[in-house]
Design a protein around this motif. Structure first.
Motif, PDB file in Angstrom:
ATOM      1  N   CYS A 176       0.830  -1.203   0.000  1.00 28.68           N
ATOM      2  CA  CYS A 176       0.000   0.000   0.000  1.00 28.68           C
ATOM      3  C   CYS A 176       0.868   1.258   0.000  1.00 28.68           C
ATOM      4  N   LYS A 177       1.925   1.246   0.780  1.00 29.66           N
ATOM      5  CA  LYS A 177       2.825   2.399   0.848  1.00 29.66           C
ATOM      6  C   LYS A 177       3.507   2.638  -0.487  1.00 29.66           C
ATOM      7  N   ARG A 178       3.912   1.564  -1.157  1.00 25.67           N
ATOM      8  CA  ARG A 178       4.567   1.702  -2.453  1.00 25.67           C
ATOM      9  C   ARG A 178       3.613   2.269  -3.502  1.00 25.67           C
ATOM     10  N   ILE A 179       2.371   1.823  -3.487  1.00 28.17           N
ATOM     11  CA  ILE A 179       1.376   2.334  -4.423  1.00 28.17           C
ATOM     12  C   ILE A 179       1.135   3.825  -4.187  1.00 28.17           C
ATOM     13  N   LEU A 180       1.087   4.216  -2.908  1.00 33.70           N
ATOM     14  CA  LEU A 180       0.894   5.630  -2.580  1.00 33.70           C
ATOM     15  C   LEU A 180       2.059   6.470  -3.086  1.00 33.70           C
ATOM     16  N   GLU A 181       3.276   5.971  -2.905  1.00 37.41           N
ATOM     17  CA  GLU A 181       4.455   6.700  -3.383  1.00 37.41           C
ATOM     18  C   GLU A 181       4.417   6.857  -4.893  1.00 37.41           C
ATOM     19  N   PHE A 182       4.001   5.807  -5.588  1.00 39.80           N
ATOM     20  CA  PHE A 182       3.929   5.871  -7.047  1.00 39.80           C
ATOM     21  C   PHE A 182       2.886   6.881  -7.490  1.00 39.80           C
ATOM     22  N   PHE A 183       1.708   6.851  -6.864  1.00 37.11           N
ATOM     23  CA  PHE A 183       0.652   7.792  -7.218  1.00 37.11           C
ATOM     24  C   PHE A 183       1.085   9.235  -6.956  1.00 37.11           C
ATOM     25  N   ASN A 184       1.723   9.451  -5.800  1.00 39.01           N
ATOM     26  CA  ASN A 184       2.184  10.796  -5.474  1.00 39.01           C
ATOM     27  C   ASN A 184       3.217  11.289  -6.479  1.00 39.01           C
ATOM     28  N   GLY A 185       4.118  10.385  -6.873  1.00 37.14           N
ATOM     29  CA  GLY A 185       5.136  10.742  -7.851  1.00 37.14           C
ATOM     30  C   GLY A 185       4.533  11.063  -9.201  1.00 37.14           C
ATOM     31  N   PHE A 186       3.588  10.246  -9.614  1.00 37.01           N
ATOM     32  CA  PHE A 186       2.928  10.453 -10.903  1.00 37.01           C
ATOM     33  C   PHE A 186       2.156  11.768 -10.911  1.00 37.01           C
ATOM     34  N   TYR A 187       1.476  12.035  -9.808  1.00 33.32           N
ATOM     35  CA  TYR A 187       0.699  13.270  -9.715  1.00 33.32           C
ATOM     36  C   TYR A 187       1.615  14.491  -9.703  1.00 33.32           C
ATOM     37  N   GLN A 188       2.762  14.361  -9.056  1.00 34.07           N
ATOM     38  CA  GLN A 188       3.699  15.470  -9.018  1.00 34.07           C
ATOM     39  C   GLN A 188       4.226  15.791 -10.409  1.00 34.07           C
ATOM     40  N   VAL A 189       4.449  14.747 -11.206  1.00 36.14           N
ATOM     41  CA  VAL A 189       4.884  14.962 -12.581  1.00 36.14           C
ATOM     42  C   VAL A 189       3.835  15.733 -13.364  1.00 36.14           C
ATOM     43  N   ILE A 190       2.574  15.351 -13.198  1.00 31.88           N
ATOM     44  CA  ILE A 190       1.483  16.042 -13.896  1.00 31.88           C
ATOM     45  C   ILE A 190       1.428  17.505 -13.487  1.00 31.88           C
ATOM     46  N   GLN A 191       1.571  17.752 -12.177  1.00 29.82           N
ATOM     47  CA  GLN A 191       1.524  19.127 -11.696  1.00 29.82           C
ATOM     48  C   GLN A 191       2.690  19.946 -12.221  1.00 29.82           C
ATOM     49  N   GLU A 192       3.878  19.329 -12.295  1.00 32.65           N
ATOM     50  CA  GLU A 192       5.042  20.029 -12.812  1.00 32.65           C
ATOM     51  C   GLU A 192       4.847  20.411 -14.270  1.00 32.65           C
ATOM     52  N   GLU A 193       4.199  19.534 -15.028  1.00 33.88           N
ATOM     53  CA  GLU A 193       3.977  19.811 -16.446  1.00 33.88           C
ATOM     54  C   GLU A 193       3.019  20.979 -16.646  1.00 33.88           C
ATOM     55  N   LYS A 194       2.147  21.213 -15.653  1.00 34.23           N
ATOM     56  CA  LYS A 194       1.159  22.275 -15.784  1.00 34.23           C
ATOM     57  C   LYS A 194       1.709  23.641 -15.402  1.00 34.23           C
ATOM     58  N   LYS A 195       2.874  23.663 -14.760  1.00 33.72           N
ATOM     59  CA  LYS A 195       3.424  24.923 -14.295  1.00 33.72           C
ATOM     60  C   LYS A 195       3.877  25.803 -15.462  1.00 33.72           C
ATOM     61  N   VAL A 196       3.801  27.095 -15.253  1.00 30.93           N
ATOM     62  CA  VAL A 196       4.280  28.033 -16.269  1.00 30.93           C
ATOM     63  C   VAL A 196       5.794  27.970 -16.316  1.00 30.93           C
ATOM     64  N   PRO A 197       6.416  27.883 -17.491  1.00 27.83           N
ATOM     65  CA  PRO A 197       7.877  27.796 -17.588  1.00 27.83           C
ATOM     66  C   PRO A 197       8.543  28.992 -16.915  1.00 27.83           C
ATOM     67  N   ASP A 198       9.639  28.722 -16.191  1.00 28.05           N
ATOM     68  CA  ASP A 198      10.355  29.800 -15.539  1.00 28.05           C
ATOM     69  C   ASP A 198      11.342  30.444 -16.494  1.00 28.05           C
ATOM     70  N   VAL A 199      12.151  31.398 -15.967  1.00 22.15           N
ATOM     71  CA  VAL A 199      13.080  32.137 -16.815  1.00 22.15           C
ATOM     72  C   VAL A 199      14.079  31.212 -17.475  1.00 22.15           C
ATOM     73  N   CYS A 200      14.519  30.222 -16.717  1.00 24.84           N
ATOM     74  CA  CYS A 200      15.501  29.281 -17.259  1.00 24.84           C
ATOM     75  C   CYS A 200      14.938  28.556 -18.466  1.00 24.84           C
ATOM     76  N   ASN A 201      13.695  28.108 -18.373  1.00 33.46           N
ATOM     77  CA  ASN A 201      13.096  27.364 -19.475  1.00 33.46           C
ATOM     78  C   ASN A 201      12.910  28.231 -20.708  1.00 33.46           C
ATOM     79  N   THR A 202      12.695  29.543 -20.536  1.00 31.00           N
ATOM     80  CA  THR A 202      12.503  30.395 -21.697  1.00 31.00           C
ATOM     81  C   THR A 202      13.803  30.631 -22.442  1.00 31.00           C
ATOM     82  N   LYS A 203      14.933  30.424 -21.793  1.00 36.00           N
ATOM     83  CA  LYS A 203      16.219  30.622 -22.440  1.00 36.00           C
ATOM     84  C   LYS A 203      16.762  29.350 -23.071  1.00 36.00           C
ATOM     85  N   ASN A 204      16.187  28.212 -22.727  1.00 35.29           N
ATOM     86  CA  ASN A 204      16.691  26.940 -23.217  1.00 35.29           C
ATOM     87  C   ASN A 204      15.598  26.216 -23.972  1.00 35.29           C
TER      88      ASN A 204
END
Length: 281
Positions: A176-204
């Motif tokens: 159960c703990k491993r499944i929770l860690e996987f879900f949290n990790g997957f959700y964090q990836v989705i949230q990161e993808e939704k973020k507005v690119p920062d200054v670094c990303n606009t230069k690269n």
């Protein structure tokens, strides 16, 4: 992700109540086998067991499916009802039903809630001890129970079965703990993808370019192996460094990347890196 899942806890209660109904169906099936003589059990014993099981198991259906109670305590009530039925089953049938002690904990995994898992574990251990204690004073089928008397029953019956159960609940807890860690990790990836690119990303041209610019040469080597799924020990062996040194590098990488979950890091960068690793070597 887990917060979203918990908000749909009423749906999980519905699934659990269906599982409990399936369990009650098996109770009735055992009753049929007893009534037609397949199992040699007195009628008053099986009838009493079915009545006790119905009182507890059908209560879950009434609370969840008829009354539509949607409160945090409902999940604990459902688990408790199943635990009580397993205790009654052991009192009546003794060692023939030992395996069912783990059923409440299996049902508890449906919630993906470590608190519920711990609750099911604690009350199940108490339930096993109390069920054996009852048989110390009265055995419904003394001719099939190998132990008699309080000390032998508790020492050779209850204790080994509690230890066996603890092995099962610990494995379920880790799953159960491993499944929770996987879900949290997957959700964090989705949230990161939704973020507005920062200054670094606009230069690269890519987010990976930005990450690599933040890292030193050695940190890049650790990062590249990290996102490919290698463990700290494997990375240490490949780079001829100590585990402690790799652990420090990984911590620094987490800070610079802004992701502190290993699974999330691998999910976000592994496939992208494989497709672009030739350009960053």
């Amino acid at each position: 992700m887990i917060e979203i899942y918990k908000k749909n806890e009423s749906e999980t209660n519905e699934v659990v109540s269906k599982s409990i109904l399936v369990l009650f169906g098996f109770v009735l099936l055992v009753g049929v086998f007893c009534w037609i003589g397949v199992f040699d059990v007195y009628d008053y014993m099986i009838n009493g067991f079915i009545i006790a099981a119905a009182m507890h198991l059908l209560l879950s259906t009434i609370v969840v499916r008829l009354l539509h109670v949607d409160k945090p305590f409902v999940k604990y009530l459902l688990i408790t009802c199943v635990v009580l039925v397993t205790g009654v089953a052991y009192v009546v049938f003794t060692f023939q039903t030992v395996i069912i002690f783990v059923i409440p904990s299996i049902i508890a995994t449906f919630y993906l809630d470590l608190k519920v898992m711990r609750y099911s574990g604690i009350i199940s251990v108490i339930n096993i001890a109390l069920a054996h204690l009852v048989t110390c004073f009265h055995l419904f089928q003394p001719w099939i129970e190998p132990f008699g008397g309080m000390k032998p029953i508790m020492l050779y019956g209850a204790l080994p079965r509690i230890l066996q159960y603890l092995v099962c609940i610990i494995l379920l807890y880790l799953l159960c703990k491993r499944i929770l860690e996987f879900f949290n990790g997957f959700y964090q990836v989705i949230q990161e993808e939704k973020k507005v690119p920062d200054v670094c990303n606009t230069k690269n041209p890519t987010d990976l370019d930005c990450i690599l610019e933040k890292l030193t040469e050695r940190e890049r080597e650790v990062f590249e192996l990290l996102v490919q799924g290698f463990t700290n020990t494997q990375i240490a062996n490949k780079l001829y460094l100590s585990n402690g040194t790799i652990k420090n590098y990984v911590s620094v990488i987490y800070d610079k990347v802004g992701i502190r979950d290993r699974t999330a890091l691998v999910l976000k960068y592994s496939l992208f890196y494989r497709g672009n690793d030739q350009s960053h070597t």
